[in-house]
Design an enzyme around this catalytic site. Structure first.
Site, PDB file in Angstrom:
ATOM      1  N   SER A 130       9.406   1.976  -9.254  1.00 34.81           N
ATOM      2  CA  SER A 130       9.160   2.173  -7.824  1.00 34.81           C
ATOM      3  C   SER A 130       9.324   3.651  -7.494  1.00 34.81           C
ATOM      4  O   SER A 130      10.322   4.278  -7.860  1.00 34.81           O
ATOM      5  CB  SER A 130      10.149   1.355  -7.003  1.00 34.81           C
ATOM      6  OG  SER A 130      10.179   1.845  -5.673  1.00 34.81           O
ATOM      7  N   HIS A 134       4.774   1.339  -8.854  1.00 30.44           N
ATOM      8  CA  HIS A 134       5.086   0.424  -7.750  1.00 30.44           C
ATOM      9  C   HIS A 134       5.252   1.251  -6.469  1.00 30.44           C
ATOM     10  O   HIS A 134       6.119   2.120  -6.377  1.00 30.44           O
ATOM     11  CB  HIS A 134       6.383  -0.320  -8.089  1.00 30.44           C
ATOM     12  CG  HIS A 134       6.808  -1.346  -7.096  1.00 30.44           C
ATOM     13  ND1 HIS A 134       6.380  -2.657  -7.137  1.00 30.44           N
ATOM     14  CD2 HIS A 134       7.649  -1.272  -6.040  1.00 30.44           C
ATOM     15  CE1 HIS A 134       6.931  -3.338  -6.158  1.00 30.44           C
ATOM     16  NE2 HIS A 134       7.711  -2.521  -5.464  1.00 30.44           N
ATOM     17  N   HIS A 182       3.268  -2.924  -3.036  1.00 31.23           N
ATOM     18  CA  HIS A 182       4.176  -3.954  -2.493  1.00 31.23           C
ATOM     19  C   HIS A 182       4.192  -3.778  -0.980  1.00 31.23           C
ATOM     20  O   HIS A 182       4.822  -2.845  -0.470  1.00 31.23           O
ATOM     21  CB  HIS A 182       5.574  -3.758  -3.114  1.00 31.23           C
ATOM     22  CG  HIS A 182       6.595  -4.717  -2.594  1.00 31.23           C
ATOM     23  ND1 HIS A 182       7.950  -4.558  -2.828  1.00 31.23           N
ATOM     24  CD2 HIS A 182       6.490  -5.856  -1.861  1.00 31.23           C
ATOM     25  CE1 HIS A 182       8.619  -5.535  -2.256  1.00 31.23           C
ATOM     26  NE2 HIS A 182       7.763  -6.341  -1.658  1.00 31.23           N
ATOM     27  N   MET A 207       5.400  -4.542   2.422  1.00 29.25           N
ATOM     28  CA  MET A 207       6.447  -5.120   3.275  1.00 29.25           C
ATOM     29  C   MET A 207       6.046  -4.841   4.718  1.00 29.25           C
ATOM     30  O   MET A 207       6.635  -4.004   5.406  1.00 29.25           O
ATOM     31  CB  MET A 207       7.809  -4.507   2.916  1.00 29.25           C
ATOM     32  CG  MET A 207       8.345  -5.027   1.580  1.00 29.25           C
ATOM     33  SD  MET A 207       9.564  -3.926   0.846  1.00 29.25           S
ATOM     34  CE  MET A 207       8.468  -2.783   0.021  1.00 29.25           C
ATOM     35  N   MET A 249      12.094 -11.262  -4.940  1.00 25.72           N
ATOM     36  CA  MET A 249      12.948 -10.125  -4.551  1.00 25.72           C
ATOM     37  C   MET A 249      14.396 -10.421  -4.935  1.00 25.72           C
ATOM     38  O   MET A 249      14.898 -11.514  -4.671  1.00 25.72           O
ATOM     39  CB  MET A 249      12.884  -9.893  -3.036  1.00 25.72           C
ATOM     40  CG  MET A 249      11.564  -9.358  -2.508  1.00 25.72           C
ATOM     41  SD  MET A 249      11.092  -7.733  -3.150  1.00 25.72           S
ATOM     42  CE  MET A 249      12.483  -6.710  -2.672  1.00 25.72           C
ATOM     43  N   ASP A 258      12.256  -7.388  -8.289  1.00 27.00           N
ATOM     44  CA  ASP A 258      12.320  -6.094  -7.606  1.00 27.00           C
ATOM     45  C   ASP A 258      13.608  -6.030  -6.797  1.00 27.00           C
ATOM     46  O   ASP A 258      13.835  -6.866  -5.925  1.00 27.00           O
ATOM     47  CB  ASP A 258      11.091  -5.966  -6.686  1.00 27.00           C
ATOM     48  CG  ASP A 258      11.045  -4.652  -5.914  1.00 27.00           C
ATOM     49  OD1 ASP A 258      11.854  -3.746  -6.196  1.00 27.00           O
ATOM     50  OD2 ASP A 258      10.182  -4.542  -5.016  1.00 27.00           O
TER      51      ASP A 258
HETATM   52  C1  DX5 Z   1      13.026  -2.467  -1.834  1.00 26.97           C
HETATM   53  C2  DX5 Z   1      11.777  -2.119  -2.595  1.00 26.97           C
HETATM   54  C3  DX5 Z   1      12.027  -1.772  -4.002  1.00 26.97           C
HETATM   55  C4  DX5 Z   1      12.945  -0.597  -4.223  1.00 26.97           C
HETATM   56  C5  DX5 Z   1      13.708  -0.900  -5.464  1.00 26.97           C
HETATM   57  O1  DX5 Z   1      12.715  -3.141  -0.682  1.00 26.97           O
HETATM   58  O2  DX5 Z   1      10.867  -3.178  -2.568  1.00 26.97           O
HETATM   59  O3  DX5 Z   1      10.821  -1.629  -4.755  1.00 26.97           O
HETATM   60  O4  DX5 Z   1      12.307   0.636  -4.373  1.00 26.97           O
HETATM   61  O5  DX5 Z   1      14.657   0.086  -5.631  1.00 26.97           O
HETATM   62  P1  DX5 Z   1      15.922  -0.146  -6.577  1.00 26.97           P
HETATM   63  O6  DX5 Z   1      15.374  -0.371  -7.962  1.00 26.97           O
HETATM   64  O7  DX5 Z   1      16.680   1.103  -6.445  1.00 26.97           O
HETATM   65  O8  DX5 Z   1      16.650  -1.351  -6.070  1.00 26.97           O
HETATM   66 ZN    ZN Z   2       9.167  -3.004  -3.984  1.00 30.73          ZN
END
Ligand code: DX5
Ligand code: ZN
Length: 222
Positions: A8, A31, A64, A66, A135, A173
């Protein structure tokens, strides 16, 4: 397809995204976390940034989303250059129609579940999907602690995918690191997002390789 690592970029240097992508040549995907400050309490980036990075980076983009109203916005991310598009089922009005529209645009269709959203009601949708994202933190921010309570759902999702007979990847994730990736792999995940673990490392490329090795070893023994 086997194990895939999709770092990510949320914790990367946003002023130099193409350079950050170049630091992880061994990543299977990039990502990209799109947040709209409605579905999650954070605001990040959108279609223009994905379009620019899709042209500038060799790895395919794993978007991704959101965001609220993915039915309206998600298919256009394919045109922007994303190879895989993940919408949240909690936000989608018509997930089957949406998955079909994403596929019709030539991208892989993926459906995400927040930690409190069960997989069982969506078992019959699996043949419409190319990937399910479980998630392992509440979406919105990088650097959160991995939620072990999501592991049984990963296991159940893997069982339902196997029973469906469809070729569906299972992504995790949130809080994925050298410490937690084995548990995810043993539970049945095969696509691993890692943000702070990769871009917080001195050598992100070596971290991607180490994560891949750990996941592969856990699969072999799990
Ligand atoms: C959080 C995101 C993730 C985030 C993960 O809502 O969807 O993709 O970047 O970051 P880490 O690996 O640091 O938890
Ligand atoms: Zn994500």
């Amino acid at each position: 397809m086997g194990i895939q690592i999709t770092p990510s970029l949320l914790n990367a240097d946003f002023a130099h995204l193409a350079d950050e992508a170049a630091r992880i040549p061994n990543a299977d995907w990039l990502h990209m976390d799109v947040m709209d400050n409605h579905f999650v309490p954070n605001l990040t980036l959108g279609m223009p940034v994905i379009e620019a990075l899709a042209k500038a980076a060799p790895q395919p983009i794993d978007a991704h989303l959101m965001i609220a109203d993915p039915d309206r916005w998600a298919p256009a991310y394919a045109e922007a250059g994303a190879g895989s598009i993940t919408f949240h089922v909690e936000a989608a009005a018509a997930p089957v129609r949406l998955a079909r529209e994403i596929r019709a645009q030539g991208a892989r269709a993926s459906m995400a579940l927040k930690p409190a959203t069960p997989i069982e009601p969506y078992a019959d949708l699996l043949p419409e999907l190319d990937m399910v994202l479980v998630m392992t933190v509440e979406p919105g921010f990088g650097g959160q602690k991995f939620l072990d309570l999501c592991l049984p759902k990963i296991r159940r999702a893997r069982e339902l995918i196997a029973a469906s007979g469809a070729d569906v990847w299972l992504q995790v994730d949130g809080g994925v690191s050298l410490e937690t990736i084995e548990r995810c792999a043993q539970a049945g995940a095969d696509v691993f997002v890692a943000g702070s673990a990769v871009f917080g490392a001195d050598d992100p490329e070596a971290m991607v390789a180490a994560l891949r090795d750990k996941a592969a070893a856990a699969c072999a023994h799990g």
